[in-house]
Design a protein around this motif. Structure first.
Motif, PDB file in Angstrom:
ATOM      1  N   VAL A 132       0.843  -1.182   0.000  1.00 26.77           N
ATOM      2  CA  VAL A 132       0.000   0.000   0.000  1.00 26.77           C
ATOM      3  C   VAL A 132       0.884   1.240   0.000  1.00 26.77           C
ATOM      4  O   VAL A 132       2.017   1.212   0.494  1.00 26.77           O
ATOM      5  CB  VAL A 132      -0.952   0.000   1.215  1.00 26.77           C
ATOM      6  N   GLN A 133       0.384   2.309  -0.571  1.00 23.55           N
ATOM      7  CA  GLN A 133       1.131   3.559  -0.601  1.00 23.55           C
ATOM      8  C   GLN A 133       1.075   4.260   0.745  1.00 23.55           C
ATOM      9  O   GLN A 133       0.137   4.067   1.526  1.00 23.55           O
ATOM     10  CB  GLN A 133       0.576   4.481  -1.687  1.00 23.55           C
ATOM     11  N   PRO A 134       2.080   5.068   1.057  1.00 20.42           N
ATOM     12  CA  PRO A 134       2.021   5.844   2.290  1.00 20.42           C
ATOM     13  C   PRO A 134       0.729   6.638   2.389  1.00 20.42           C
ATOM     14  O   PRO A 134       0.260   7.209   1.403  1.00 20.42           O
ATOM     15  CB  PRO A 134       3.238   6.753   2.192  1.00 20.42           C
ATOM     16  N   GLY A 135       0.167   6.665   3.581  1.00 24.25           N
ATOM     17  CA  GLY A 135      -1.101   7.338   3.802  1.00 24.25           C
ATOM     18  C   GLY A 135      -2.308   6.456   3.620  1.00 24.25           C
ATOM     19  O   GLY A 135      -3.418   6.848   4.003  1.00 24.25           O
ATOM     20  N   THR A 156       3.635  -4.091   3.352  1.00 24.30           N
ATOM     21  CA  THR A 156       4.676  -3.303   2.709  1.00 24.30           C
ATOM     22  C   THR A 156       4.102  -1.947   2.345  1.00 24.30           C
ATOM     23  O   THR A 156       3.084  -1.864   1.645  1.00 24.30           O
ATOM     24  CB  THR A 156       5.208  -4.002   1.455  1.00 24.30           C
ATOM     25  N   VAL A 157       4.744  -0.898   2.818  1.00 25.00           N
ATOM     26  CA  VAL A 157       4.298   0.471   2.573  1.00 25.00           C
ATOM     27  C   VAL A 157       5.372   1.160   1.748  1.00 25.00           C
ATOM     28  O   VAL A 157       6.479   1.387   2.226  1.00 25.00           O
ATOM     29  CB  VAL A 157       4.043   1.232   3.874  1.00 25.00           C
ATOM     30  N   ASN A 183      -4.355   2.829   9.882  1.00 24.16           N
ATOM     31  CA  ASN A 183      -4.590   4.006   9.070  1.00 24.16           C
ATOM     32  C   ASN A 183      -3.308   4.813   8.918  1.00 24.16           C
ATOM     33  O   ASN A 183      -2.382   4.698   9.722  1.00 24.16           O
ATOM     34  CB  ASN A 183      -5.679   4.880   9.696  1.00 24.16           C
ATOM     35  N   ASN A 184      -3.302   5.650   7.894  1.00 24.15           N
ATOM     36  CA  ASN A 184      -2.159   6.523   7.633  1.00 24.15           C
ATOM     37  C   ASN A 184      -0.849   5.746   7.662  1.00 24.15           C
ATOM     38  O   ASN A 184       0.088   6.087   8.380  1.00 24.15           O
ATOM     39  CB  ASN A 184      -2.128   7.670   8.641  1.00 24.15           C
ATOM     40  N   LEU A 185      -0.801   4.718   6.866  1.00 20.20           N
ATOM     41  CA  LEU A 185       0.378   3.859   6.845  1.00 20.20           C
ATOM     42  C   LEU A 185       1.624   4.626   6.438  1.00 20.20           C
ATOM     43  O   LEU A 185       1.578   5.504   5.570  1.00 20.20           O
ATOM     44  CB  LEU A 185       0.147   2.689   5.894  1.00 20.20           C
TER      45      LEU A 185
END
Length: 123
Positions: free
Chosen positions: A12-15, A120-121, A85-87
């Protein structure tokens, strides 16, 4: 005997957000405290959250995640969730759940462990 299987990890993308699942089989999770732990390569295992058993519902969070992580139960599905949340990139790790007799962020307090799911971020 109780078995635990994690799912819901991925890239996942940051955020972004993920909801990890810890599904129990063989026995109800009701009586168990369930903890979530993570371990990144080269780092020690870190307890991030736990929820008490037997209807207690008390929860604990590591200071590093308390603003973004939420642990919960769905008794009907015999599953404990970890909403993230907010990865952030530093959240990248293998996340494992475990069953024990008390809600603790110390891994040695737990008796049964799942196999883990990779989070994975990255951009």
């Amino acid at each position: 005997q109780l078995q635990l299987v994690e799912s819901g990890g991925g890239r996942v993308q940051p955020g972004g957000s993920l909801r990890l699942s810890c599904a129990g089989s063989g026995y109800t999770l009701y009586y168990y405290a369930i903890g979530w732990f993570r371990q990144a390569p080269g780092k020690q295992r870190e307890g991030v959250s736990c929820i008490s058993g037997r209807g207690d519902s008390s929860t604990n969070y590591a200071d590093s995640v308390k603003e973004r992580f939420t642990i919960s139960r769905d008794g009907a599905k015999n599953t404990v969730y970890l909403q993230i949340n907010n990865l952030k990139p530093e959240d990248t790790a293998i996340y494992s759940c475990a069953a024990g007799w008390a809600c603790s962020l110390a891994g040695f307090q737990y008796e049964r462990w799942g196999q883990g799911t990779q989070v994975t971020v990255s951009s």
